[in-house]
Design a protein around this motif. Structure first.
Motif, PDB file in Angstrom:
ATOM      1  N   ILE A  81      -1.800 -64.211  14.951  1.00 40.69           N
ATOM      2  CA  ILE A  81      -3.008 -64.097  14.129  1.00 40.69           C
ATOM      3  C   ILE A  81      -4.199 -63.567  14.920  1.00 40.69           C
ATOM      4  CG2 ILE A  81      -4.633 -65.387  12.677  1.00 40.69           C
ATOM      5  CD1 ILE A  81      -2.414 -67.319  12.023  1.00 40.69           C
ATOM      6  N   ASP A  82      -4.309 -63.976  16.189  1.00 37.62           N
ATOM      7  CA  ASP A  82      -5.450 -63.548  17.006  1.00 37.62           C
ATOM      8  C   ASP A  82      -5.275 -62.109  17.485  1.00 37.62           C
ATOM      9  OD1 ASP A  82      -6.530 -66.039  16.719  1.00 37.62           O
ATOM     10  OD2 ASP A  82      -5.869 -66.781  18.677  1.00 37.62           O
ATOM     11  N   MET A  83      -6.364 -61.344  17.476  1.00 36.99           N
ATOM     12  CA  MET A  83      -6.347 -59.985  18.019  1.00 36.99           C
ATOM     13  C   MET A  83      -6.635 -60.064  19.520  1.00 36.99           C
ATOM     14  SD  MET A  83      -8.696 -56.708  16.946  1.00 36.99           S
ATOM     15  CE  MET A  83      -8.096 -56.740  15.248  1.00 36.99           C
ATOM     16  N   LEU A  84      -5.710 -59.574  20.332  1.00 37.92           N
ATOM     17  CA  LEU A  84      -5.848 -59.626  21.773  1.00 37.92           C
ATOM     18  C   LEU A  84      -6.429 -58.320  22.310  1.00 37.92           C
ATOM     19  CD1 LEU A  84      -2.378 -61.225  22.656  1.00 37.92           C
ATOM     20  CD2 LEU A  84      -4.497 -62.363  21.920  1.00 37.92           C
ATOM     21  N   VAL A  85      -6.893 -58.370  23.550  1.00 39.62           N
ATOM     22  CA  VAL A  85      -7.419 -57.157  24.192  1.00 39.62           C
ATOM     23  C   VAL A  85      -6.335 -56.082  24.226  1.00 39.62           C
ATOM     24  CG1 VAL A  85      -8.216 -56.189  26.393  1.00 39.62           C
ATOM     25  CG2 VAL A  85      -9.154 -58.365  25.556  1.00 39.62           C
TER      26      VAL A  85
ATOM     27  N   GLY B 140      -3.870 -50.740  23.588  1.00 39.06           N
ATOM     28  CA  GLY B 140      -2.488 -50.277  23.731  1.00 39.06           C
ATOM     29  C   GLY B 140      -1.681 -51.047  24.747  1.00 39.06           C
ATOM     30  N   GLY B 141      -1.878 -52.344  24.801  1.00 41.83           N
ATOM     31  CA  GLY B 141      -1.134 -53.195  25.714  1.00 41.83           C
ATOM     32  C   GLY B 141      -1.697 -53.244  27.112  1.00 41.83           C
ATOM     33  N   MET B 142      -2.787 -52.550  27.377  1.00 42.01           N
ATOM     34  CA  MET B 142      -3.385 -52.492  28.713  1.00 42.01           C
ATOM     35  C   MET B 142      -4.503 -53.523  28.877  1.00 42.01           C
ATOM     36  SD  MET B 142      -1.722 -49.944  30.076  1.00 42.01           S
ATOM     37  CE  MET B 142      -2.730 -49.417  31.483  1.00 42.01           C
ATOM     38  N   ASP B 143      -4.760 -53.886  30.151  1.00 42.93           N
ATOM     39  CA  ASP B 143      -5.924 -54.716  30.468  1.00 42.93           C
ATOM     40  C   ASP B 143      -7.185 -53.874  30.351  1.00 42.93           C
ATOM     41  OD1 ASP B 143      -4.121 -56.716  31.158  1.00 42.93           O
ATOM     42  OD2 ASP B 143      -4.234 -56.288  33.311  1.00 42.93           O
ATOM     43  N   TYR B 144      -8.323 -54.528  30.170  1.00 40.84           N
ATOM     44  CA  TYR B 144      -9.608 -53.845  30.303  1.00 40.84           C
ATOM     45  C   TYR B 144     -10.173 -54.344  31.631  1.00 40.84           C
ATOM     46  CZ  TYR B 144     -14.146 -51.902  28.833  1.00 40.84           C
ATOM     47  OH  TYR B 144     -15.300 -51.165  28.741  1.00 40.84           O
ATOM     48  N   SER B 145      -9.594 -53.854  32.695  1.00 41.76           N
ATOM     49  CA  SER B 145      -9.862 -54.379  34.029  1.00 41.76           C
ATOM     50  C   SER B 145     -11.297 -54.163  34.494  1.00 41.76           C
ATOM     51  CB  SER B 145      -8.894 -53.760  35.043  1.00 41.76           C
ATOM     52  OG  SER B 145      -8.960 -52.342  34.989  1.00 41.76           O
ATOM     53  N   LYS B 146     -11.951 -53.143  33.978  1.00 35.82           N
ATOM     54  CA  LYS B 146     -13.318 -52.843  34.416  1.00 35.82           C
ATOM     55  C   LYS B 146     -14.255 -54.012  34.175  1.00 35.82           C
ATOM     56  CE  LYS B 146     -16.966 -49.378  33.990  1.00 35.82           C
ATOM     57  NZ  LYS B 146     -17.383 -48.094  33.364  1.00 35.82           N
ATOM     58  N   ILE B 147     -14.022 -54.764  33.101  1.00 33.18           N
ATOM     59  CA  ILE B 147     -14.885 -55.928  32.811  1.00 33.18           C
ATOM     60  C   ILE B 147     -14.116 -57.239  32.969  1.00 33.18           C
ATOM     61  CG2 ILE B 147     -16.428 -54.638  31.304  1.00 33.18           C
ATOM     62  CD1 ILE B 147     -14.996 -55.846  28.897  1.00 33.18           C
ATOM     63  N   GLY B 148     -12.940 -57.170  33.580  1.00 29.08           N
ATOM     64  CA  GLY B 148     -12.200 -58.377  33.915  1.00 29.08           C
ATOM     65  C   GLY B 148     -11.433 -59.015  32.785  1.00 29.08           C
ATOM     66  N   LEU B 149     -11.071 -58.255  31.762  1.00 26.79           N
ATOM     67  CA  LEU B 149     -10.321 -58.805  30.633  1.00 26.79           C
ATOM     68  C   LEU B 149      -8.855 -58.415  30.730  1.00 26.79           C
ATOM     69  CD1 LEU B 149     -12.763 -58.114  27.643  1.00 26.79           C
ATOM     70  CD2 LEU B 149     -12.324 -60.303  28.786  1.00 26.79           C
ATOM     71  N   THR B 150      -7.977 -59.406  30.678  1.00 27.30           N
ATOM     72  CA  THR B 150      -6.543 -59.125  30.686  1.00 27.30           C
ATOM     73  C   THR B 150      -6.088 -58.762  29.278  1.00 27.30           C
ATOM     74  OG1 THR B 150      -5.918 -61.418  30.215  1.00 27.30           O
ATOM     75  CG2 THR B 150      -6.219 -60.799  32.533  1.00 27.30           C
ATOM     76  N   SER B 151      -4.914 -58.175  29.191  1.00 28.80           N
ATOM     77  CA  SER B 151      -4.392 -57.761  27.882  1.00 28.80           C
ATOM     78  C   SER B 151      -4.127 -58.946  26.971  1.00 28.80           C
ATOM     79  CB  SER B 151      -3.102 -56.967  28.061  1.00 28.80           C
ATOM     80  OG  SER B 151      -2.104 -57.767  28.671  1.00 28.80           O
ATOM     81  N   THR B 152      -3.950 -60.153  27.557  1.00 32.20           N
ATOM     82  CA  THR B 152      -3.651 -61.347  26.755  1.00 32.20           C
ATOM     83  C   THR B 152      -4.899 -62.118  26.337  1.00 32.20           C
ATOM     84  OG1 THR B 152      -3.332 -62.636  28.781  1.00 32.20           O
ATOM     85  CG2 THR B 152      -1.374 -61.631  27.793  1.00 32.20           C
ATOM     86  N   ALA B 153      -6.066 -61.682  26.797  1.00 35.67           N
ATOM     87  CA  ALA B 153      -7.313 -62.352  26.400  1.00 35.67           C
ATOM     88  C   ALA B 153      -7.574 -62.114  24.911  1.00 35.67           C
ATOM     89  CB  ALA B 153      -8.482 -61.820  27.223  1.00 35.67           C
ATOM     90  N   ILE B 154      -8.143 -63.122  24.250  1.00 34.31           N
ATOM     91  CA  ILE B 154      -8.424 -63.010  22.818  1.00 34.31           C
ATOM     92  C   ILE B 154      -9.688 -62.192  22.613  1.00 34.31           C
ATOM     93  CG2 ILE B 154      -8.982 -64.268  20.699  1.00 34.31           C
ATOM     94  CD1 ILE B 154      -7.403 -66.622  21.808  1.00 34.31           C
ATOM     95  N   ALA B 155      -9.558 -61.086  21.897  1.00 33.66           N
ATOM     96  CA  ALA B 155     -10.715 -60.261  21.568  1.00 33.66           C
ATOM     97  C   ALA B 155     -11.385 -60.750  20.292  1.00 33.66           C
ATOM     98  CB  ALA B 155     -10.300 -58.798  21.405  1.00 33.66           C
ATOM     99  N   SER B 156     -10.570 -61.233  19.344  1.00 36.45           N
ATOM    100  CA  SER B 156     -11.104 -61.708  18.068  1.00 36.45           C
ATOM    101  C   SER B 156     -10.178 -62.762  17.471  1.00 36.45           C
ATOM    102  CB  SER B 156     -11.251 -60.537  17.080  1.00 36.45           C
ATOM    103  OG  SER B 156     -11.682 -61.001  15.811  1.00 36.45           O
ATOM    104  N   SER B 157     -10.663 -63.987  17.371  1.00 29.01           N
ATOM    105  CA  SER B 157      -9.865 -65.045  16.738  1.00 29.01           C
ATOM    106  C   SER B 157      -9.615 -64.688  15.276  1.00 29.01           C
ATOM    107  CB  SER B 157     -10.592 -66.382  16.844  1.00 29.01           C
ATOM    108  OG  SER B 157     -10.711 -66.798  18.192  1.00 29.01           O
TER     109      SER B 157
END
Length: 431
Positions: free
Chosen positions: A247-251, A256-273
């Protein structure tokens, strides 16, 4: 064993020595925390007769003074912790009545023409249900300030119980020994129906500095609407079997399955509950209730952890204690809060949890009896009782038995009380 020495003197009228000794082997003092969602109960039951030699009354300082009627004695016993749903308050009233707990408080000495038992209570429900307790049990709820009770209960546990505070992350529970000389200041986050955040600087100096309306009541309320669960416990149990990533939208869903490493967000971090519910052509009934419960729990726990850290940062506090019945020792809840605090503090702050997390207010209310006779509390070597007590209650006659269906018993703490008072009395009725 927890050695808690609480000194009290009692005047007892209308009860013989043998009756007094028998009555002492039961219950002493009950306190309540009546919240918007749950009612928490703390009471003490003795497990042995008082140690004074009543054959030497009138001459022994540890016996019954025949002239003054004062009684000094020491009891070994347990502090009991129970809860009820506030929506089922009649079950709490029935339990108190059936166990004769209504007889164990103070007397309303200001109204000597019509003595009534006064029981210490805190929480907003003390006002709301005062007439109910008066009508059904003939007792007066003696209001104790809610913030004072929370702080008193937390301070007592942190000072008295060695294995009370612990950290929890990645499935690892580690007990933390608290240096009493270095306890303050700290942030107390009490998660009840809503959330209160209290900066505690000493036993007497504390301030509610923040809070949020998104708490345990939010989790239960939304969970009830979305999953049709009948109770908080059922909703928590449901979340055990869920997967929030459905249900949760992840980074990674965005990149596309990648981390957003520039700001320290892993691909498994929740972007939107609950974010995936927007893009998928599904209705509520198309999702598993377990996944909905998991996502909801994750959302609220993350939010509380983040707000708590931001307040700790605001006041320069490194130590954050989380209490309240929202947590209930639930591994996923504690892990989510811990990760949130660790992430936002970059590892500089830790979330700490309490074994008796849900009973801070009720315990603080119980301790307030010292103003009416509990004049000394000293803390000795302490140890928690085992979880095997969770299905036991102490009945009115001092016999251990299985808990009633409506009662949720949360164990006991072994303790010793030494009593001394001049203004507490036992009513002869009910013995």
């Amino acid at each position: 064993m927890i050695n808690i020495y609480i000194h009290i003197h009692k005047i007892m009228e209308g009860v013989g020595i043998e009756e007094r000794e028998q009555s002492l082997d039961q219950v002493s003092h009950v306190a309540l925390d009546i919240g918007g969602t749950l009612i928490k109960v703390v009471y003490f039951s003795s497990s042995s007769n008082f140690s004074s030699d009543h054959k030497n009354i009138g001459s022994s300082a540890d016996g019954i003074d025949a002239f003054s009627g004062k009684l000094n004695y020491r009891l070994s016993g347990r502090l009991h912790f129970l809860k009820f749903e506030t929506s089922k308050i009649c079950e709490c009233v029935q339990f108190i009545s059936s166990k004769l707990l209504r007889h164990y408080g103070d007397l309303d000495v200001e109204n000597q023409a019509n003595y009534k038992t006064k029981i210490k209570a805190t929480g907003g429900g003390t006002f709301k249900f005062s007439e109910l307790f008066k009508d059904e049990l003939d007792i007066i709820l003696d209001m104790v300030d809610e913030m004072s009770s929370l702080v008193a209960g937390a301070n007592f546990l942190l000072k008295a119980v060695h294995h009370e505070a612990f950290t929890y992350m990645d499935g690892q529970k580690v007990y933390v020994q608290i240096d009493q000389e270095d306890l303050y200041p700290y942030l107390l986050v009490n998660i009840g129906s809503g959330v209160s955040m209290i900066k505690v600087e000493s036993d007497s100096k504390f301030e509610r500095v923040s809070g949020t309306s998104v708490g345990g009541g939010t989790f239960w309320g939304l969970g009830k609407l979305l999953t049709k669960c009948k109770s908080f416990d059922e909703l928590i149990e449901l979340s055990h079997r869920g997967n929030n990533r459905v249900i949760d939208m992840l980074v990674g869903d965005i990149y596309g399955g990648m981390d957003y490493s520039k700001i320290g967000l892993t691909s498994t971090a929740i972007a939107s509950s609950f974010g995936k519910a927007i893009s998928k052509k599904k209705e509520l009934e198309d999702y598993r209730a377990e996944d909905v419960a998991r996502s909801l729990l994750r959302m609220i726990s993350n939010n509380i952890g983040q707000i708590a850290y931001l307040n700790a940062l605001r006041f320069g506090l490194k130590r954050i204690f989380f209490g309240g019945f929202f947590i209930r020792g639930h591994a996923y809840t504690m892990d989510t809060i811990s990760v949130a605090v660790h992430y936002w503090s970059k590892g500089e702050a830790k979330a700490l949890f309490l074994c008796h997390e849900g009973f801070l207010g009720a315990l603080g209310s119980f301790l307030s009896y010292k103003g009416n006779g509990f004049v000394e509390v000293t803390h000795g070597s302490t140890e928690q009782n085992s979880s095997s007590q969770n299905n036991l209650v102490c009945t009115g006659d001092g016999i251990e038995s299985s808990a009633d269906d409506c009662v949720k018993h949360y164990g006991c703490i072994e303790c010793k009380l030494e009593k001394r008072t001049e203004n507490l009395r036992f009513l002869s009725k009910g013995y």
